[in-house]
Structure formats: C-alpha cells, structure tokens
Design a protein around this motif. Structure first.
Motif, PDB file in Angstrom:
ATOM      1  N   PRO A   1      84.152  38.379  57.690  1.00  0.00           N
ATOM      2  CA  PRO A   1      85.175  37.567  57.024  1.00  0.00           C
ATOM      3  C   PRO A   1      84.800  36.080  56.927  1.00  0.00           C
ATOM      4  O   PRO A   1      85.391  35.358  56.136  1.00  0.00           O
ATOM      5  CB  PRO A   1      86.408  37.759  57.905  1.00  0.00           C
ATOM      6  N   MET A   2      83.836  35.621  57.736  1.00  0.00           N
ATOM      7  CA  MET A   2      83.404  34.223  57.639  1.00  0.00           C
ATOM      8  C   MET A   2      82.559  33.987  56.386  1.00  0.00           C
ATOM      9  O   MET A   2      82.231  32.843  56.076  1.00  0.00           O
ATOM     10  CB  MET A   2      82.598  33.808  58.870  1.00  0.00           C
TER      11      MET A   2
ATOM     12  N   HIS B   1      82.696  41.187  70.873  1.00  0.00           N
ATOM     13  CA  HIS B   1      83.858  40.644  70.147  1.00  0.00           C
ATOM     14  C   HIS B   1      84.260  39.277  70.701  1.00  0.00           C
ATOM     15  O   HIS B   1      84.568  38.357  69.947  1.00  0.00           O
ATOM     16  CB  HIS B   1      85.027  41.627  70.225  1.00  0.00           C
TER      17      HIS B   1
ATOM     18  N   LEU C   1      82.558  31.835  66.425  1.00  0.00           N
ATOM     19  CA  LEU C   1      83.230  31.482  65.168  1.00  0.00           C
ATOM     20  C   LEU C   1      83.969  30.153  65.353  1.00  0.00           C
ATOM     21  O   LEU C   1      83.891  29.256  64.510  1.00  0.00           O
ATOM     22  CB  LEU C   1      84.197  32.602  64.776  1.00  0.00           C
TER      23      LEU C   1
ATOM     24  N   THR D   1      80.850  46.003  64.109  1.00  0.00           N
ATOM     25  CA  THR D   1      80.165  45.028  63.258  1.00  0.00           C
ATOM     26  C   THR D   1      80.285  43.669  63.916  1.00  0.00           C
ATOM     27  O   THR D   1      81.386  43.241  64.268  1.00  0.00           O
ATOM     28  CB  THR D   1      80.785  44.990  61.850  1.00  0.00           C
TER      29      THR D   1
ATOM     30  N   SER E   1      89.584  27.574  56.567  1.00  0.00           N
ATOM     31  CA  SER E   1      88.545  28.528  56.215  1.00  0.00           C
ATOM     32  C   SER E   1      88.166  29.402  57.421  1.00  0.00           C
ATOM     33  O   SER E   1      88.061  30.628  57.316  1.00  0.00           O
ATOM     34  CB  SER E   1      87.349  27.736  55.673  1.00  0.00           C
TER      35      SER E   1
ATOM     36  N   GLN F   1      91.753  37.669  60.203  1.00  0.00           N
ATOM     37  CA  GLN F   1      91.329  39.013  59.777  1.00  0.00           C
ATOM     38  C   GLN F   1      90.609  39.765  60.912  1.00  0.00           C
ATOM     39  O   GLN F   1      90.886  40.930  61.171  1.00  0.00           O
ATOM     40  CB  GLN F   1      90.406  38.842  58.565  1.00  0.00           C
ATOM     41  N   ILE F   2      89.729  39.068  61.623  1.00  0.00           N
ATOM     42  CA  ILE F   2      88.983  39.687  62.733  1.00  0.00           C
ATOM     43  C   ILE F   2      89.927  40.120  63.858  1.00  0.00           C
ATOM     44  O   ILE F   2      89.778  41.195  64.437  1.00  0.00           O
ATOM     45  CB  ILE F   2      87.905  38.698  63.264  1.00  0.00           C
TER      46      ILE F   2
ATOM     47  N   ALA G   1      89.244  33.693  58.338  1.00  0.00           N
ATOM     48  CA  ALA G   1      88.342  34.736  58.830  1.00  0.00           C
ATOM     49  C   ALA G   1      88.820  35.265  60.185  1.00  0.00           C
ATOM     50  O   ALA G   1      88.858  36.473  60.421  1.00  0.00           O
ATOM     51  CB  ALA G   1      86.925  34.183  58.955  1.00  0.00           C
TER      52      ALA G   1
ATOM     53  N   GLN H   1      82.476  40.487  52.630  1.00  0.00           N
ATOM     54  CA  GLN H   1      83.586  39.890  53.393  1.00  0.00           C
ATOM     55  C   GLN H   1      84.232  40.886  54.351  1.00  0.00           C
ATOM     56  O   GLN H   1      84.766  40.501  55.392  1.00  0.00           O
ATOM     57  CB  GLN H   1      84.655  39.362  52.443  1.00  0.00           C
ATOM     58  N   ALA H   2      84.183  42.188  53.958  1.00  0.00           N
ATOM     59  CA  ALA H   2      84.734  43.208  54.861  1.00  0.00           C
ATOM     60  C   ALA H   2      83.880  43.311  56.132  1.00  0.00           C
ATOM     61  O   ALA H   2      84.384  43.613  57.206  1.00  0.00           O
ATOM     62  CB  ALA H   2      84.799  44.546  54.150  1.00  0.00           C
TER      63      ALA H   2
END
Lengths: 188, 188
Positions: free
Chosen positions: A27-28, B70, B77, A40, B109, B116-117, B113, A23-24
């Motif tokens: 995160p999806m 990114h 995503l 990443t 969900s 966090q990204i 993610a 997850q690190a």
C-alpha cells in the motif's frame, strides 16, 4: 533460495508502483515487496530481518548484540536518514530545478555522519570484516550518490568499502545498473 | 531499568543537536542517542532492537517470525516512510510557507497505506493484542499528525489504536506533550 523477481518500473506507464495490483501488495506504493511463506512484507529492512530470522545462511547480522546494534544503526541511517529524502516521490515534489541540489544535500549530510561512524565500526566492510545488512544498504546508496554527482572525495572510508563490496559477485549481479529493467542510460 | 535522560532541545540555542558535544554522540545531529554498555547507538529502531536483544522485558517484538515481520514493516513504514519527510531539518528546507502542506501530505500518504495494512495485522494494537515496537512508532507519529492538523477521520484503525495506547501509563508519561523540554505551547 529460489525466487521469482517481478520488476516494477518506477517511471514507466506513469509508475508501475501505482497499479492496483502492486498497491494490493504494498500500500505504500514503493518497491520492494516480498511474497513469502504466505505473507507479504514491504520495507527493505523488515524484509532482510525476516530472511535473517528464517533463512540465516548467509548471515547478514553478526551474533554479538553490540555489533548487531552497529549494523542496524548504519542500516537505518541509510534507509531512514538518507534514502527517503532523495527517492522519486520526494524529488517530484521538490521540482525539476531544485532536485539535484536537494538530493546532493541529503546524501552529503548523511555521508558526513556515516564516514565518522565508520571510523569506529568498519573493518573490510561497514561493521568488521563480514558483509552485513549495513553493506546491503551502502552499495545502492553510493550508486545513487554517483547518479546525483555527489563528490565522494570527503568519504574515503565509504568509497573504500563500496569498492570492496563491488568486488563480490553478489554485489555485482545485483547492482542497480544491472537490474532487468534498468533504463539504458543507467546501465553499465 | 535505570536511566538518565538528557534533553536535547531541537529549537533552543539554534538547535542543541548541533553542539559539538552532541555530534560526538550522534554524528547525524538527530535525537535520540543512547549510551549503554560501553557503546553509543543512534537511530530509534536500532536502539529498540538492541534493548530487545539485551533486556527483553517487556518484549517489544512478538516471538513468531511472521508477526515480527509485520511489526518491523509497520515500524519502518513510520520511521522511514513518514518521519524523515516531516522532521525539522526537512521542513526548514521546504520553507515556512510550504511546510504545513508538505508535512500533511507526507503523513496522509503514509497513513493511507498504514490504515490499509492494519486491517490485516491489528488486534487491540498495531500487531495483535500485545504492545510492540510498531506501537512505539505510531503514538508519536499520531501526535505529530495532530500538531500538523491532519484530519484523522479517514484513519479509524490508527485512531482507535492510538486511543488504546494513550490509555497505558507508559505512553502517557512518555508522550511528546509531556517531555521535560516540551515548549509550553505544545504541553498538555
């Protein structure tokens, strides 16, 4: 290029993609994730586009902007229009008894559109006669169609292109049925 | 650039995207489709990438390949990891009584993610301080989150960026609540 592959088994240990460690990276909680050049990247098409921009040999996008648009349209049709609807987490939500029909419906509906689009874009492969990002998306989706027992008779162009792709060594060695962690019942 | 917009109302007349005329433009029976330079492109991100390559003002992708990665990761995503799971055709399949929970689950969900990204990519907007393709994907998805009554409290970065975007004229005039065919109950 050299790379190290770490397999993330989506069904073992309750799903290794849910581990804190993975997850690190993403995160999806989805594969793949690529660590490269100090960053990443998650999302398959974002990864391919980055490789294309930084390591353009072999080319996975044509040079002509209109052909690039066709490659991306087909890639996104597969990656956004079909794949997410029949991936593991969605099928879990749909429930055991409905998931085969659900997956077949998602794939057939997308393949109906794709078969029609390919009439004006395909040569030997999805767009003309060069392998592209669109073909990288097509081969695993046809493998999933097989897995979900989708009748491919209505899709002669998709079937023909997939056969041409599977004649190439790069597609043979990377086929879903030949991953290091492919479950025995799916190996070939 | 000059353009002519033709609205395709997804709920009127049983869904105008199912008309023969529209299916000829986009066999996926989904909006949008762009007729341009003699070709027709479906899939939002393929359209944006084509406009970026042929009409790069304003730029929607940064010049640095890592930042481009990114932008694409976040765009995909949203466009592959969230949008397809809560679009109209899937919600129809899920059925009236389950669709709110289903859509909320898909959005939360993905937003978990994304939040966090964004900690490592965001400046004023999704990636740094320039508006990008990622922001074009974010604003309509937050609008959908509102529509499905998703609690945005756990997503302070997403909320802050969305607020910054809605301060820009381009995002105000193109907001889902201000389309020519937005149903009266969703207008604002």
């Amino acid at each position: 290029m050299d790379y190290e592959m770490i397999t993330i088994n989506l069904t073992k240990d309750g799903g290794q993609q849910f581990s804190e460690e993975f997850q690190a990276l993403n995160p999806m909680k989805q594969v793949p994730a690529l660590k490269i050049d100090g960053i990443t990247i998650g999302q398959s098409l974002a990864i391919i586009e980055y490789l294309e921009e930084t390591r353009p040999t072999p080319r996975l996008l044509p040079q002509d902007p209109k052909k690039r648009a066709h490659v991306r349209m087909i890639s996104h049709l597969l990656a956004s229009g079909i794949q997410p609807l029949q991936n593991l987490s969605v099928l879990k939500q749909v429930g055991q008894e409905n998931q085969l029909t659900w997956a077949q419906q998602a794939i057939s509906s997308g393949f109906n559109a794709l078969e029609q689009i390919l009439q004006s874009t395909a040569g030997k492969y999805c767009v003309g006669d060069e392998v592209s990002m669109a073909d990288l998306c097509l081969a695993p989706q046809v493998a999933n169609a097989d897995r979900f027992k989708v009748d491919l008779t209505p899709y002669p162009t998709i079937s023909r292109i997939n056969k041409s792709l599977l004649a190439l060594e790069a597609f043979q060695v990377s086929h879903p049925c030949r991953q290091p962690d492919t479950p025995p019942e799916l190996r070939a």
